[in-house]
Motif scaffolding. Structure first.
Motif, PDB file in Angstrom:
ATOM      1  N   ASN A   1      50.277  15.762 -74.763  1.00 25.98           N
ATOM      2  CA  ASN A   1      49.672  16.688 -75.735  1.00 25.98           C
ATOM      3  C   ASN A   1      49.607  18.107 -75.179  1.00 25.98           C
ATOM      4  O   ASN A   1      49.847  19.083 -75.910  1.00 25.98           O
ATOM      5  N   LYS A   2      49.278  18.243 -73.896  1.00 30.47           N
ATOM      6  CA  LYS A   2      49.236  19.567 -73.254  1.00 30.47           C
ATOM      7  C   LYS A   2      50.637  20.176 -73.223  1.00 30.47           C
ATOM      8  O   LYS A   2      50.819  21.359 -73.530  1.00 30.47           O
ATOM      9  N   ALA A   3      51.644  19.376 -72.841  1.00 34.01           N
ATOM     10  CA  ALA A   3      53.025  19.866 -72.812  1.00 34.01           C
ATOM     11  C   ALA A   3      53.485  20.289 -74.204  1.00 34.01           C
ATOM     12  O   ALA A   3      54.152  21.316 -74.367  1.00 34.01           O
ATOM     13  N   TYR A   4      53.123  19.512 -75.207  1.00 30.68           N
ATOM     14  CA  TYR A   4      53.468  19.850 -76.585  1.00 30.68           C
ATOM     15  C   TYR A   4      52.837  21.182 -76.993  1.00 30.68           C
ATOM     16  O   TYR A   4      53.508  22.043 -77.566  1.00 30.68           O
ATOM     17  N   ALA A   5      51.554  21.354 -76.685  1.00 32.75           N
ATOM     18  CA  ALA A   5      50.845  22.584 -77.057  1.00 32.75           C
ATOM     19  C   ALA A   5      51.475  23.800 -76.378  1.00 32.75           C
ATOM     20  O   ALA A   5      51.693  24.839 -77.018  1.00 32.75           O
ATOM     21  N   ILE A   6      51.779  23.692 -75.101  1.00 31.24           N
ATOM     22  CA  ILE A   6      52.421  24.797 -74.375  1.00 31.24           C
ATOM     23  C   ILE A   6      53.778  25.096 -74.985  1.00 31.24           C
ATOM     24  O   ILE A   6      54.130  26.256 -75.226  1.00 31.24           O
ATOM     25  N   SER A   7      54.555  24.061 -75.244  1.00 32.98           N
ATOM     26  CA  SER A   7      55.901  24.226 -75.796  1.00 32.98           C
ATOM     27  C   SER A   7      55.870  24.924 -77.148  1.00 32.98           C
ATOM     28  O   SER A   7      56.703  25.798 -77.427  1.00 32.98           O
ATOM     29  N   GLN A   8      54.921  24.558 -77.988  1.00 29.93           N
ATOM     30  CA  GLN A   8      54.807  25.182 -79.304  1.00 29.93           C
ATOM     31  C   GLN A   8      54.337  26.629 -79.201  1.00 29.93           C
ATOM     32  O   GLN A   8      54.841  27.505 -79.891  1.00 29.93           O
ATOM     33  N   GLN A   9      53.364  26.866 -78.332  1.00 33.32           N
ATOM     34  CA  GLN A   9      52.812  28.212 -78.195  1.00 33.32           C
ATOM     35  C   GLN A   9      53.861  29.208 -77.707  1.00 33.32           C
ATOM     36  O   GLN A   9      53.928  30.331 -78.192  1.00 33.32           O
ATOM     37  N   TYR A  10      54.682  28.800 -76.741  1.00 38.76           N
ATOM     38  CA  TYR A  10      55.639  29.722 -76.132  1.00 38.76           C
ATOM     39  C   TYR A  10      57.072  29.525 -76.626  1.00 38.76           C
ATOM     40  O   TYR A  10      57.979  30.216 -76.169  1.00 38.76           O
ATOM     41  N   GLU A  11      57.272  28.575 -77.525  1.00 38.46           N
ATOM     42  CA  GLU A  11      58.598  28.267 -78.066  1.00 38.46           C
ATOM     43  C   GLU A  11      59.608  28.025 -76.945  1.00 38.46           C
ATOM     44  O   GLU A  11      60.743  28.503 -76.973  1.00 38.46           O
ATOM     45  N   CYS A  12      59.162  27.274 -75.961  1.00 38.56           N
ATOM     46  CA  CYS A  12      59.979  26.891 -74.806  1.00 38.56           C
ATOM     47  C   CYS A  12      59.441  25.541 -74.333  1.00 38.56           C
ATOM     48  O   CYS A  12      58.288  25.446 -73.922  1.00 38.56           O
ATOM     49  N   ALA A  13      60.244  24.516 -74.439  1.00 34.31           N
ATOM     50  CA  ALA A  13      59.784  23.161 -74.137  1.00 34.31           C
ATOM     51  C   ALA A  13      59.496  22.995 -72.646  1.00 34.31           C
ATOM     52  O   ALA A  13      60.201  23.539 -71.799  1.00 34.31           O
ATOM     53  N   VAL A  14      58.456  22.232 -72.352  1.00 30.53           N
ATOM     54  CA  VAL A  14      58.085  21.910 -70.979  1.00 30.53           C
ATOM     55  C   VAL A  14      58.112  20.387 -70.866  1.00 30.53           C
ATOM     56  O   VAL A  14      57.245  19.711 -71.423  1.00 30.53           O
ATOM     57  N   HIS A  15      59.124  19.857 -70.171  1.00 27.29           N
ATOM     58  CA  HIS A  15      59.332  18.419 -70.057  1.00 27.29           C
ATOM     59  C   HIS A  15      59.069  17.938 -68.638  1.00 27.29           C
ATOM     60  O   HIS A  15      59.184  18.707 -67.674  1.00 27.29           O
ATOM     61  N   PHE A  16      58.799  16.636 -68.543  1.00 27.39           N
ATOM     62  CA  PHE A  16      58.550  15.981 -67.264  1.00 27.39           C
ATOM     63  C   PHE A  16      59.111  14.572 -67.340  1.00 27.39           C
ATOM     64  O   PHE A  16      58.860  13.853 -68.294  1.00 27.39           O
ATOM     65  N   VAL A  17      59.889  14.194 -66.343  1.00 26.39           N
ATOM     66  CA  VAL A  17      60.504  12.871 -66.301  1.00 26.39           C
ATOM     67  C   VAL A  17      60.141  12.202 -64.980  1.00 26.39           C
ATOM     68  O   VAL A  17      60.334  12.793 -63.921  1.00 26.39           O
ATOM     69  N   ILE A  18      59.629  10.983 -65.065  1.00 26.39           N
ATOM     70  CA  ILE A  18      59.363  10.180 -63.870  1.00 26.39           C
ATOM     71  C   ILE A  18      60.366   9.039 -63.840  1.00 26.39           C
ATOM     72  O   ILE A  18      60.567   8.360 -64.848  1.00 26.39           O
ATOM     73  N   THR A  19      60.986   8.843 -62.699  1.00 29.28           N
ATOM     74  CA  THR A  19      61.920   7.737 -62.532  1.00 29.28           C
ATOM     75  C   THR A  19      61.620   7.036 -61.217  1.00 29.28           C
ATOM     76  O   THR A  19      60.967   7.597 -60.341  1.00 29.28           O
ATOM     77  N   ASP A  20      62.118   5.826 -61.099  1.00 23.88           N
ATOM     78  CA  ASP A  20      62.005   5.101 -59.836  1.00 23.88           C
ATOM     79  C   ASP A  20      63.351   4.506 -59.433  1.00 23.88           C
ATOM     80  O   ASP A  20      63.420   3.524 -58.722  1.00 23.88           O
TER      81      ASP A  20
ATOM     82  N   TYR B   1      58.207  11.725 -70.102  1.00 23.85           N
ATOM     83  CA  TYR B   1      59.014  10.505 -70.105  1.00 23.85           C
ATOM     84  C   TYR B   1      58.667   9.728 -68.850  1.00 23.85           C
ATOM     85  O   TYR B   1      58.924  10.174 -67.736  1.00 23.85           O
ATOM     86  N   ASP B   2      58.025   8.579 -69.032  1.00 25.69           N
ATOM     87  CA  ASP B   2      57.565   7.777 -67.892  1.00 25.69           C
ATOM     88  C   ASP B   2      57.887   6.300 -68.095  1.00 25.69           C
ATOM     89  O   ASP B   2      56.999   5.493 -68.347  1.00 25.69           O
ATOM     90  N   PRO B   3      59.164   5.919 -67.977  1.00 22.38           N
ATOM     91  CA  PRO B   3      59.509   4.506 -68.135  1.00 22.38           C
ATOM     92  C   PRO B   3      58.999   3.647 -66.979  1.00 22.38           C
ATOM     93  O   PRO B   3      59.039   2.422 -67.062  1.00 22.38           O
ATOM     94  N   THR B   4      58.487   4.256 -65.926  1.00 22.15           N
ATOM     95  CA  THR B   4      57.964   3.523 -64.772  1.00 22.15           C
ATOM     96  C   THR B   4      56.508   3.127 -64.961  1.00 22.15           C
ATOM     97  O   THR B   4      55.972   2.362 -64.166  1.00 22.15           O
ATOM     98  N   TYR B   5      55.872   3.686 -65.969  1.00 23.57           N
ATOM     99  CA  TYR B   5      54.444   3.477 -66.230  1.00 23.57           C
ATOM    100  C   TYR B   5      53.596   3.882 -65.019  1.00 23.57           C
ATOM    101  O   TYR B   5      52.587   3.256 -64.708  1.00 23.57           O
ATOM    102  N   THR B   6      54.010   4.951 -64.378  1.00 20.91           N
ATOM    103  CA  THR B   6      53.253   5.516 -63.263  1.00 20.91           C
ATOM    104  C   THR B   6      51.943   6.106 -63.767  1.00 20.91           C
ATOM    105  O   THR B   6      50.915   6.006 -63.110  1.00 20.91           O
ATOM    106  N   LEU B   7      51.978   6.726 -64.928  1.00 21.98           N
ATOM    107  CA  LEU B   7      50.775   7.300 -65.541  1.00 21.98           C
ATOM    108  C   LEU B   7      50.061   6.241 -66.381  1.00 21.98           C
ATOM    109  O   LEU B   7      50.707   5.374 -66.966  1.00 21.98           O
ATOM    110  N   THR B   8      48.749   6.334 -66.453  1.00 17.31           N
ATOM    111  CA  THR B   8      48.014   5.468 -67.380  1.00 17.31           C
ATOM    112  C   THR B   8      48.278   5.968 -68.796  1.00 17.31           C
ATOM    113  O   THR B   8      48.758   7.095 -68.999  1.00 17.31           O
ATOM    114  N   ASP B   9      47.937   5.157 -69.775  1.00 15.43           N
ATOM    115  CA  ASP B   9      48.120   5.581 -71.167  1.00 15.43           C
ATOM    116  C   ASP B   9      47.339   6.857 -71.461  1.00 15.43           C
ATOM    117  O   ASP B   9      47.862   7.778 -72.101  1.00 15.43           O
TER     118      ASP B   9
END
Length: 181
Positions: free
Chosen positions: A45-64, A29-37
Motif C-alpha cells: 500500500n505504501k509503494a502504491y501510494a508513492i507510485s501514484q503520488q510521483y507517477e513513478c512506480a516503486v517495486h520490490f522483489v524478493i527471491t530465494d 513481489y514476495d513468492p518466498t513469503y519472507t514478509l508476513t501478510d
C-alpha cells in the motif's frame, strides 16, 4: 484419472505462486513469503501510494533462487522489468525496482524510464542502498523494505523539485549491486 489429478495439482500449484499480474496494484513481489501478510499489505500500500503520488512506480522483489547471485542478478532484474507489462508507471514504464535474494544475499537496484533515471542516478542508487542494506544484513527484510520505500520517496520528491540526489564530481559508480554480509 491419475493424469487428470496430476494436471489439477500442477495447475493449482502454479496459481498458488504470487506473480505480477497485468493492470494490478501489486508493487511488492514476495513468492518466498519472507514478509508476513500484514507486512506485505502495508508495504504494498505504501509503494502504491508513492507510485501514484510521483507517477513513478516503486517495486520490490524478493527471491530465494540459489542460482541467482552477484554475477547474474543485474541481467535477471533488467529482464524481469523489461518483459513485465505490470512493472513501471505509464507508457514509459518509469520506476525503480529493488531485487533481493534472501538465499544468496545479493541485490540489484535499477531505475527505468526518463523520470525514473532522472530521479535515481548512479549516485542516488548508492545513497538509497545505504538506507536498507544494514537491515537486510540482519535479515530485517521488512525494515529494509520500509527504508527502501522512504528513501525512494525522498529521491522522487527531490527529483520533482528539480534536484535529484546526485553528485557532480567524479565518483566511482561502476555498479550498483551489492552483497549483504
Amino acid at each position: 484419472y491419475l493424469l487428470s489429478t496430476l494436471v489439477v495439482l500442477l495447475l493449482s500449484s502454479l496459481f498458488a505462486l504470487p506473480v505480477f499480474a497485468e493492470n494490478t496494484n501489486q508493487y511488492v513481489y514476495d513468492p518466498t513469503y519472507t514478509l508476513t501478510d500484514d507486512e506485505y499489505y502495508e508495504l504494498n500500500n505504501k509503494a502504491y501510494a508513492i507510485s501514484q503520488q510521483y507517477e513513478c512506480a516503486v517495486h520490490f522483489v524478493i527471491t530465494d533462487d540459489p542460482t541467482l547471485n552477484e554475477n547474474n542478478i543485474q541481467a535477471y532484474s533488467e529482464d524481469l522489468y523489461l518483459h513485465s507489462d505490470a512493472l513501471g508507471y505509464g507508457a514509459d514504464k518509469d520506476g525503480f525496482m529493488l531485487v533481493v535474494n534472501v538465499e544468496t544475499r545479493c541485490y540489484w537496484l535499477l531505475a527505468y524510464g526518463k523520470f525514473g533515471n532522472y530521479a535515481l542516478t548512479d549516485y542516488g542508487k548508492e545513497w538509497l542502498s545505504e538506507r536498507f542494506v544494514d537491515n537486510f544484513s540482519t535479515n530485517d527484510w521488512y525494515g529494509g523494505m520500509h527504508d527502501y520505500l522512504l528513501g525512494s520517496e525522498e529521491a522522487l520528491k527531490q527529483a520533482l523539485n528539480g534536484k535529484p540526489i546526485d553528485i557532480y564530481e567524479d565518483v566511482n559508480t561502476e555498479d550498483n549491486q551489492g552483497l549483504m554480509n
